[in-house]
Scaffold this active site. Structure first.
Site: not given
Lengths: 291, 291
Positions: B49, B93, B116
């Site tokens: 990322k 994450q 996200d």
């Protein structure tokens, strides 16, 4: 064929809520009912909610802003109710007259007072299998009807006709949840569906929420299916005093000959919605009292 | 059979984003990447990322709290990033090491920085057909793959195997939306589904997100179907240096003989997720800049 009697089930739930409320200490739950304008259906719905609240022992506060109220003024009213410690639940009667933006008003209601469950957070919570949220009254009523009629969705194919935010989508997410009574396989059909009868004929549980009178005909239903009819449509009928009769989205007569269980219209899903609103209001009261 | 090449499509999207970012005035978008602990897969995902952000011209800020961080401390960190004017997007994450409560952390992220798309508000917005929200990266990637491969879901039967919050549910709501490219009829199957092959064989578009290697076999697929394979599973393979190979939820060889279009694993949905994260970060930047 067994009739799923929504009037009876709603009456039972209302009696349960009344017993629960009567055991509460001094402060009673309070529901704010906001109605803008004089749409006759809205007037009658709000009156029914007020009456049922009174029956249970829930205080209600009916607020009737003028039909000329602006979006900003209505939002300010919602903010005031959000901040009011004495208010547990807020319901804004739909539809709001134009040009008011209904979705923005629903979203303005604080999630912890959104007992109609139409705000963004409470929708998201259904997808997250989170029971702390409020499920909007029609899908909650459908799930309660199924549960109290002994219908377990586990492994069943639930076919929903209609993808509205008020019914189709939330009921799909509820039927899909990983919890007792749910765990269904879910199909959602709608106006763009190519082969509708082929899909509805696969339903173990068929939920019709299209808004078209007697749209679901006998050839669209599998023998033995459970049929939940969410529609309330007016059909002209000169033989009636009113000049019309109410009918669902399902051709009740022929379909009831095939179904194992079926809801009538009226007297099926309809009466459940007010009971669910009261149940949500009591839940909001408990959550706010113990927060 | 046409291969849906996720690497190629993701590369195109990344090039488009790079062109867009290079045209921006002084301040560049900034993505905060929070990784707790040293899980090797998480290390590799976060590095990927970071690298892709750099390629596009998005600033990234990698934050590595110790694995011993408490829930309250991690929430305080999120609050700080929420308040930080210089941060446009926040990604935590997954998976977080036990005993951290992942869902509570996802919910803590301010909706306007939740790139996200796993928070409650952004999920609810998908159900509300509201494009101002952020769609989580895997479902967004699936929709982009379909759109860029010329697959219009209108009137098609989309069968999704798996009801996770990360994939199954959001992709179902997206496929169902009343907008160009969507408008699909949607069926969601899962571990409790009774007659799975019978349902998957009806799919015009089959989306497999179960997490079981080669679970979807040839007999479960209709000739001509579009097949999207979301799974990434390690299967022991002594003939490989690593001792394993990666495989999807679909038995690629036999199924690809039937499918009209199919995604490979690796190189299908996988590469799209990072591209979608970057696209969401740029969207957050624009929304925050013009708010």
């Amino acid at each position: 064929m067994e009739l799923i009697n929504g009037n009876e089930i709603a009456t039972t739930i209302i009696a349960e809520l009344k017993a629960e409320v009567s055991a509460l200490p001094a402060r009673k739950p309070c529901l704010a009912l906001v109605r803008v304008g004089d749409d006759p259906a809205s007037v009658s719905y709000v009156r029914k909610k007020e009456k049922t609240a009174a029956e249970i022992g829930i205080d209600s506060r009916v607020i009737l802003p003028p039909v000329t109220i602006s979006q900003a003024e209505l939002e300010a009213l919602i903010d005031q109710l959000n901040a009011d410690e004495g208010v547990d639940g807020i319901l804004v009667q739909s539809p709001l007259p134009a040009p008011l933006d209904e979705l923005q008003i629903f979203r303005r209601i604080a999630p912890e007072k959104d007992v109609d469950g139409l705000g963004t957070v409470n929708l998201g919570k259904i997808a997250q299998d989170d029971d702390t949220g409020f499920v909007s009254c029609t899908p909650a009523g459908i799930m309660a009807l199924l549960a109290r009629s002994g219908v377990d969705l586990k492994g069943k194919h639930v076919v929903i006709v209609g993808r509205s935010l008020l019914v189709g989508k939330p009921v799909a997410l509820l039927a899909l949840q990983k919890k007792a009574g749910a765990n269904g396989t879910v199909t959602i059909c709608h106006s763009a569906t190519a082969n509708l009868p082929e899909l509805t004929r696969q339903a173990d549980v068929l939920i019709a929420a299209i808004g078209r009178a007697e749209f679901i005909t006998r050839d669209m239903v599998k023998p033995g299916a459970v049929v939940i009819d969410v529609g309330i449509n007016r059909v002209e009928d000169p033989s009636r005093k009113a000049g019309y009769r109410l009918t669902g989205d399902v051709a009740f007569g022929p379909v009831s000959e095939l179904a194992s269980k079926i809801t009538p219209v009226p007297g099926g899903v309809g009466p459940m919605t007010v009971a669910m609103l009261m149940s949500n209001t009591l839940k909001a009261y408990h959550q706010r009292t113990h927060a």
